[in-house]
Design a protein around this motif. Structure first.
Motif, mmCIF file in Angstrom:
data_model
loop_
_atom_site.group_PDB
_atom_site.id
_atom_site.type_symbol
_atom_site.label_atom_id
_atom_site.label_comp_id
_atom_site.label_asym_id
_atom_site.label_seq_id
_atom_site.Cartn_x
_atom_site.Cartn_y
_atom_site.Cartn_z
ATOM 1 N N THR A 230 106.805 -2.074 29.068
ATOM 2 C CA THR A 230 105.593 -2.634 29.674
ATOM 3 C C THR A 230 105.981 -3.390 30.947
ATOM 4 O OG1 THR A 230 104.606 -2.917 27.484
ATOM 5 C CG2 THR A 230 103.599 -4.123 29.295
ATOM 6 N N ASP A 231 105.362 -3.031 32.069
ATOM 7 C CA ASP A 231 105.677 -3.730 33.312
ATOM 8 C C ASP A 231 104.860 -5.022 33.387
ATOM 9 O OD1 ASP A 231 103.090 -2.957 33.966
ATOM 10 O OD2 ASP A 231 103.721 -1.389 35.367
ATOM 11 N N LEU A 232 105.036 -5.741 34.487
ATOM 12 C CA LEU A 232 104.417 -7.057 34.615
ATOM 13 C C LEU A 232 102.889 -6.970 34.604
ATOM 14 C CD1 LEU A 232 105.001 -10.060 34.906
ATOM 15 C CD2 LEU A 232 105.059 -9.749 37.390
ATOM 16 N N ALA A 233 102.341 -5.959 35.271
ATOM 17 C CA ALA A 233 100.879 -5.813 35.301
ATOM 18 C C ALA A 233 100.339 -5.535 33.896
ATOM 19 C CB ALA A 233 100.490 -4.683 36.254
ATOM 20 N N GLY A 234 101.044 -4.681 33.163
ATOM 21 C CA GLY A 234 100.621 -4.384 31.800
ATOM 22 C C GLY A 234 100.739 -5.596 30.905
ATOM 23 N N GLU A 236 100.539 -8.742 31.856
ATOM 24 C CA GLU A 236 99.481 -9.685 32.211
ATOM 25 C C GLU A 236 98.172 -9.286 31.534
ATOM 26 O OE1 GLU A 236 97.486 -11.791 36.188
ATOM 27 O OE2 GLU A 236 98.787 -10.020 36.400
ATOM 28 N N HIS A 237 97.903 -7.990 31.462
ATOM 29 C CA HIS A 237 96.687 -7.508 30.798
ATOM 30 C C HIS A 237 96.721 -7.851 29.300
ATOM 31 C CE1 HIS A 237 93.292 -4.942 29.758
ATOM 32 N NE2 HIS A 237 94.053 -4.400 28.811
ATOM 33 N N VAL A 238 97.874 -7.653 28.676
ATOM 34 C CA VAL A 238 98.007 -7.995 27.245
ATOM 35 C C VAL A 238 97.791 -9.487 27.048
ATOM 36 C CG1 VAL A 238 99.599 -8.096 25.288
ATOM 37 C CG2 VAL A 238 99.534 -6.055 26.748
ATOM 38 N N ALA A 239 98.372 -10.287 27.932
ATOM 39 C CA ALA A 239 98.230 -11.747 27.818
ATOM 40 C C ALA A 239 96.767 -12.163 27.944
ATOM 41 C CB ALA A 239 99.078 -12.441 28.883
ATOM 42 N N GLU A 240 96.045 -11.565 28.870
ATOM 43 C CA GLU A 240 94.616 -11.877 29.013
ATOM 44 C C GLU A 240 93.845 -11.481 27.754
ATOM 45 O OE1 GLU A 240 93.044 -13.497 31.250
ATOM 46 O OE2 GLU A 240 94.402 -13.567 32.973
ATOM 47 N N THR A 241 94.237 -10.355 27.150
ATOM 48 C CA THR A 241 93.595 -9.923 25.905
ATOM 49 C C THR A 241 93.831 -10.943 24.796
ATOM 50 O OG1 THR A 241 93.907 -7.591 26.520
ATOM 51 C CG2 THR A 241 93.473 -8.064 24.199
ATOM 52 N N ILE A 242 95.058 -11.438 24.709
ATOM 53 C CA ILE A 242 95.375 -12.469 23.701
ATOM 54 C C ILE A 242 94.577 -13.734 23.982
ATOM 55 C CG2 ILE A 242 97.199 -13.995 22.839
ATOM 56 C CD1 ILE A 242 99.180 -11.680 23.363
ATOM 57 N N LEU A 243 94.519 -14.143 25.260
ATOM 58 C CA LEU A 243 93.785 -15.350 25.653
ATOM 59 C C LEU A 243 92.336 -15.287 25.174
ATOM 60 C CD1 LEU A 243 94.438 -17.882 27.611
ATOM 61 C CD2 LEU A 243 93.025 -16.637 29.256
ATOM 62 N N HIS A 244 91.686 -14.147 25.415
ATOM 63 C CA HIS A 244 90.278 -13.999 25.025
ATOM 64 C C HIS A 244 90.126 -13.871 23.517
ATOM 65 C CE1 HIS A 244 88.678 -13.869 29.075
ATOM 66 N NE2 HIS A 244 89.606 -12.983 29.423
ATOM 67 N N ALA A 245 91.099 -13.247 22.861
ATOM 68 C CA ALA A 245 91.038 -13.103 21.400
ATOM 69 C C ALA A 245 91.099 -14.466 20.724
ATOM 70 C CB ALA A 245 92.172 -12.212 20.905
ATOM 71 N N LYS A 306 99.619 -17.248 33.500
ATOM 72 C CA LYS A 306 100.360 -17.264 34.749
ATOM 73 C C LYS A 306 101.562 -16.326 34.619
ATOM 74 C CE LYS A 306 97.853 -20.152 37.118
ATOM 75 N NZ LYS A 306 97.146 -19.732 38.337
ATOM 76 N N VAL A 307 101.878 -15.651 35.714
ATOM 77 C CA VAL A 307 103.003 -14.712 35.699
ATOM 78 C C VAL A 307 104.140 -15.250 36.566
ATOM 79 C CG1 VAL A 307 101.497 -12.736 35.309
ATOM 80 C CG2 VAL A 307 102.114 -13.375 37.641
ATOM 81 N N TRP A 308 105.361 -14.761 36.244
ATOM 82 C CA TRP A 308 106.551 -15.158 36.993
ATOM 83 C C TRP A 308 107.297 -13.883 37.359
ATOM 84 C CZ3 TRP A 308 107.852 -20.180 38.284
ATOM 85 C CH2 TRP A 308 109.121 -20.360 38.868
ATOM 86 N N ASN A 309 107.528 -13.682 38.632
ATOM 87 C CA ASN A 309 108.253 -12.502 39.068
ATOM 88 C C ASN A 309 109.757 -12.769 38.979
ATOM 89 O OD1 ASN A 309 106.115 -10.626 39.962
ATOM 90 N ND2 ASN A 309 105.626 -12.312 41.348
ATOM 91 N N ASP A 310 110.393 -12.146 38.019
ATOM 92 C CA ASP A 310 111.818 -12.380 37.811
ATOM 93 C C ASP A 310 112.644 -11.285 38.469
ATOM 94 O OD1 ASP A 310 113.961 -13.806 36.971
ATOM 95 O OD2 ASP A 310 113.443 -13.779 34.852
ATOM 96 N N LYS A 311 113.778 -11.668 39.009
ATOM 97 C CA LYS A 311 114.686 -10.714 39.626
ATOM 98 C C LYS A 311 116.095 -11.007 39.149
ATOM 99 C CE LYS A 311 111.898 -10.026 43.804
ATOM 100 N NZ LYS A 311 111.892 -10.102 45.284
#
Length: 312
Positions: A230-234, A236-245, A306-311
């Motif tokens: 799962t990439d960062l965009a995916g 973030e979508h899962v996290a938003e789903t959890i937030l609303h759940a 919130k997301v964090w771009n890690d490198k």
């Protein structure tokens, strides 16, 4: 003490032995056998007498008997071994019979012990042990309150998936979830209600992720979700789903400005993990970055992602 018994008495003892026994000469002809042996060959002693072993047994067993003579001629011994004959598993014991000064092996005594039932019992015991071991592993890796994995389970899963994603050059993401104002919730409603709230949140998380994802209780009111492939965009979508759940649980919380239980979520993800890095180092780096994202969510007022771009 050795008793000298009449030949006929010895013969009767031999015939009535409770296990199949036969005597074979070097050409694998039957010199003798008892009733139990005749029974497993589905014949009578009269028919068996003087016949070749190959008249009743498959070629591989005949070959085994001939090989036994060769081993015994060189001074070797025949270890007990298993065979399958007529759908029955036997433990075979071979004893040499020799005569003369040179101790030439002229015949062998073959004893068969039916161990089919014993093997079934062992198989059942092994199956039960395997089930018990699996249950012990699950208990060792499972949080008793929420039913989610615990830190030990997280470490095992995370490092395994990191190795796979590194090898296959696949993305992997992490979300750290913290229950907002949970201490004040416990203070106001009590720890029993707090435990029930955590169980409800765990259920909401499970319903928001795939079966291949891995949700854990990291400690206290902090939870972690590993999202392989799962990439960062995916993520973030899962996290938003959890937030609303969690919001949709509508668990009243008077100590929160949102008046219900909510969560803050920090998310981090990488498209690929460079080869050559230690899985444990990558794991720790991702968790630290997800934690930074979590604190960013708290600083932003909580009840958000919130997301964090890690490198690397």
């Amino acid at each position: 003490m050795i008793y000298r018994l009449p030949i006929e008495d010895l013969r009767q003892i031999f015939l009535s032995l409770p296990v199949p026994v036969c005597l074979l000469d070097r050409e694998t002809h039957y010199l003798g056998a008892n009733h139990r042996y005749a029974d497993i060959c589905n014949t009578s002693l009269d028919v068996l007498a003087g016949k070749s072993m190959q008249d009743f047994c498959p070629p591989e067993l005949v070959a085994n008997a001939r090989r036994d003579f060769q081993v015994l001629d060189t001074g070797g011994i025949i270890p007990a071994h298993e065979i399958i004959y007529r759908n029955t598993t036997f433990l075979v014991s071979v004893s040499p019979l020799s005569h003369g000064r040179d101790k030439t092996v002229s015949a062998i005594a073959v004893t068969l012990t039916d161990i089919s039932k014993l093997k079934l019992e062992f198989a059942a015991v092994n199956e039960n042990l395997a089930v018990a071991y699996k249950q012990m592993q699950e208990h060792a890796e499972t949080d008793a309150l929420t039913g989610l994995a615990n830190r030990h389970g997280l470490r095992q899963f995370f490092e395994r998936e990191l190795r796979r994603c590194t090898q296959e050059q696949r993305p992997i993401s992490v979300a750290i979830i913290d229950v907002d104002y949970f201490k004040s919730y416990n203070d106001h409603y009590g720890h029993v209600a707090g435990d029930e709230g955590l169980k409800a949140i765990a259920s909401a998380i499970r319903s928001s992720i795939r079966s291949r994802d891995y949700a854990t209780r990291y400690g206290g009111e902090e939870l972690v979700v590993i999202l392989p492939d799962t990439d960062l965009a995916g993520a973030e979508h899962v996290a938003e789903t959890i937030l609303h759940a969690v919001r949709s649980l509508s668990i009243q919380h008077k100590g929160s400005p949102f008046e219900r239980i909510t969560v803050s979520i920090g998310v981090v993800g990488v498209k690929t993990v460079p080869r050559g890095l230690y899985s444990a180092d990558v794991r720790d780096s991702l968790l630290r970055s997800a934690d930074k994202a979590l604190y960013a969510a708290k600083d932003a007022g909580r009840n958000c992602v919130k997301v964090w771009n890690d490198k690397f």
